[in-house]
Write a protein that holds these residues in place. Structure first.
Motif, PDB file in Angstrom:
ATOM      1  N   UNK A 193      13.946  -4.347  14.398  1.00 17.55           N
ATOM      2  CA  UNK A 193      13.517  -5.034  15.447  1.00 17.55           C
ATOM      3  C   UNK A 193      13.312  -4.197  16.709  1.00 17.55           C
ATOM      4  N   UNK A 194      14.471  -3.721  17.184  1.00 19.66           N
ATOM      5  CA  UNK A 194      14.818  -2.923  18.113  1.00 19.66           C
ATOM      6  C   UNK A 194      14.334  -1.489  18.016  1.00 19.66           C
ATOM      7  N   UNK A 195      14.476  -0.691  16.713  1.00 18.06           N
ATOM      8  CA  UNK A 195      13.880   0.454  16.637  1.00 18.06           C
ATOM      9  C   UNK A 195      12.437   0.344  16.658  1.00 18.06           C
ATOM     10  N   UNK A 196      11.618  -0.457  15.714  1.00 17.00           N
ATOM     11  CA  UNK A 196      10.156  -0.275  15.861  1.00 17.00           C
ATOM     12  C   UNK A 196       9.868  -0.565  17.328  1.00 17.00           C
ATOM     13  N   UNK A 197      10.536  -1.478  18.011  1.00 18.52           N
ATOM     14  CA  UNK A 197       9.564  -1.809  19.535  1.00 18.52           C
ATOM     15  C   UNK A 197      10.074  -0.502  20.415  1.00 18.52           C
ATOM     16  N   UNK A 198      10.973   0.306  20.017  1.00 19.19           N
ATOM     17  CA  UNK A 198      11.190   1.415  20.927  1.00 19.19           C
ATOM     18  C   UNK A 198      10.110   2.528  20.528  1.00 19.19           C
ATOM     19  N   UNK A 199       9.691   2.408  19.154  1.00 17.10           N
ATOM     20  CA  UNK A 199       8.666   3.085  18.977  1.00 17.10           C
ATOM     21  C   UNK A 199       7.122   2.917  19.344  1.00 17.10           C
ATOM     22  N   UNK A 225      -0.907   4.169  13.995  1.00 19.35           N
ATOM     23  CA  UNK A 225       0.129   4.398  15.220  1.00 19.35           C
ATOM     24  C   UNK A 225       0.968   3.151  15.120  1.00 19.35           C
ATOM     25  N   UNK A 226       2.109   3.368  15.850  1.00 15.25           N
ATOM     26  CA  UNK A 226       2.876   2.243  16.035  1.00 15.25           C
ATOM     27  C   UNK A 226       2.458   1.223  16.983  1.00 15.25           C
ATOM     28  N   UNK A 228      11.930   7.390  15.863  1.00 18.19           N
ATOM     29  CA  UNK A 228      11.177   8.579  15.380  1.00 18.19           C
ATOM     30  C   UNK A 228      10.676   8.073  13.874  1.00 18.19           C
ATOM     31  N   UNK A 229      11.237   7.477  13.199  1.00 18.73           N
ATOM     32  CA  UNK A 229      11.296   7.008  11.700  1.00 18.73           C
ATOM     33  C   UNK A 229       9.833   6.414  11.662  1.00 18.73           C
ATOM     34  N   UNK A 230       9.947   5.133  12.486  1.00 19.44           N
ATOM     35  CA  UNK A 230       8.764   4.270  12.539  1.00 19.44           C
ATOM     36  C   UNK A 230       7.611   4.831  12.984  1.00 19.44           C
ATOM     37  N   UNK A 231       7.530   6.038  14.126  1.00 21.74           N
ATOM     38  CA  UNK A 231       6.306   6.463  14.727  1.00 21.74           C
ATOM     39  C   UNK A 231       5.774   7.534  13.432  1.00 21.74           C
ATOM     40  N   UNK A 232       6.570   8.010  12.833  1.00 24.13           N
ATOM     41  CA  UNK A 232       6.263   8.905  11.699  1.00 24.13           C
ATOM     42  C   UNK A 232       5.414   7.877  10.574  1.00 24.13           C
ATOM     43  N   UNK A 235       0.724  -1.098  -0.039  1.00 19.80           N
ATOM     44  CA  UNK A 235       0.056  -0.009  -0.075  1.00 19.80           C
ATOM     45  C   UNK A 235       0.750   1.217  -0.145  1.00 19.80           C
ATOM     46  N   UNK A 236       2.099   1.010   0.392  1.00 19.16           N
ATOM     47  CA  UNK A 236       3.057   2.241   0.504  1.00 19.16           C
ATOM     48  C   UNK A 236       4.218   1.713   0.400  1.00 19.16           C
ATOM     49  N   UNK A 237       5.128   2.641   0.078  1.00 16.36           N
ATOM     50  CA  UNK A 237       6.632   2.273  -0.093  1.00 16.36           C
ATOM     51  C   UNK A 237       7.663   3.415   0.599  1.00 16.36           C
ATOM     52  N   UNK A 238       8.209   3.290   1.605  1.00 15.35           N
ATOM     53  CA  UNK A 238       9.117   4.296   2.462  1.00 15.35           C
ATOM     54  C   UNK A 238      10.549   3.932   2.263  1.00 15.35           C
ATOM     55  N   UNK A 239      11.339   4.690   1.191  1.00 15.90           N
ATOM     56  CA  UNK A 239      12.825   4.490   1.349  1.00 15.90           C
ATOM     57  C   UNK A 239      13.272   5.717   2.265  1.00 15.90           C
ATOM     58  N   UNK A 240      13.962   5.131   3.196  1.00 16.54           N
ATOM     59  CA  UNK A 240      14.485   6.192   4.386  1.00 16.54           C
ATOM     60  C   UNK A 240      15.898   6.056   4.426  1.00 16.54           C
TER      61      UNK A 240
END
Length: 234
Positions: free
Chosen positions: A182-188, A167-168, A155-159, A144-149
């Protein structure tokens, strides 16, 4: 437990092979510089250059090429032959041309989840190269969406999960990188699901959050639909 409405997928080494081409090129690089320094020392210097250059060049093959050239100049005291620089450029260009090879269960898992969840491809690296790989993969229309970051941070995942979902807290990220997927999205606030690949870049390593309630580790991507079904059913 909140039902998951958005699922993020990493791309490189989660949906298709990637790291093994970097490893193959590293070995070729070591052969090119064998008369100047030993392999382990060379690859250690290359890793140091990659870490230094992430802020300059970002992730991807082009930054890797520039780091190899920089390392070659350093370890030869600026005496590296032009022929070696040419070989490094050719090796990087070959990586950019390499056809995509999907990993097992990638397509069927995405197809199984697409009707019921909002799917987002979340990847980092060179924009043109990531777009090329996605087009070759044949998976683009399933997302449904593509995000190349430029970087995967909490913060990236939260946005992203706020922009493409609810929301996360109602999102899940699946990928092979413990640090980024894994770690970054969990932190979000999202679920972080580790899909092991077998080859992991040293920069992407992190401690496994075994005790976190939103961490899961699967044997392969084919187990993801059942995990999502279990979470949604709780």
């Amino acid at each position: 437990m909140d039902r998951i409405t958005t699922i993020g997928f990493d791309a490189d080494d989660t949906l298709w092979h990637n790291e093994r081409f970097f490893r193959m090129t590293q070995e070729h690089f070591a052969g090119l510089l064998a008369e100047y320094t030993e392999r382990d020392r060379l690859l250690s210097r290359l890793l140091e250059a990659e870490k230094r250059n992430l802020a300059r060049y970002g992730y991807g093959i082009k930054g890797f090429m520039l780091s190899m050239i920089e390392t070659a100049i350093e370890v030869t005291d600026q005496r590296v032959p032009a022929s070696v620089i040419t070989e490094i450029l050719h090796a990087g260009q070959e990586m950019l041309r390499h056809p995509i090879e999907l990993l097992p269960h990638a397509q069927e898992s995405i197809r199984a989840l697409a009707p019921s969840h909002h799917l987002v491809l979340i990847t980092k690296g060179d924009l043109l190269d990531q777009e090329r790989k996605l087009a070759q993969s044949g998976l683009g229309d399933l997302f449904d969406a593509i995000e190349i970051v430029s970087e995967k941070t909490p913060d990236t995942y939260a946005r992203i999960f706020a922009r493409h979902g609810e929301g996360a807290e109602r999102a899940l990220m699946a990928g092979n990188s413990m640090r980024s997927d894994v770690v970054a999205p969990i932190m979000a606030g999202a679920w972080g699901v580790h899909i092991p690949h077998g080859l992991e870049w040293e920069i992407e390593q992190a401690d496994t959050p075994f005790d976190h309630a939103r961490f899961r580790a699967l044997r392969h991507l084919g187990e993801l639909p059942d995990l999502v079904g279990w979470i949604d059913g709780c």
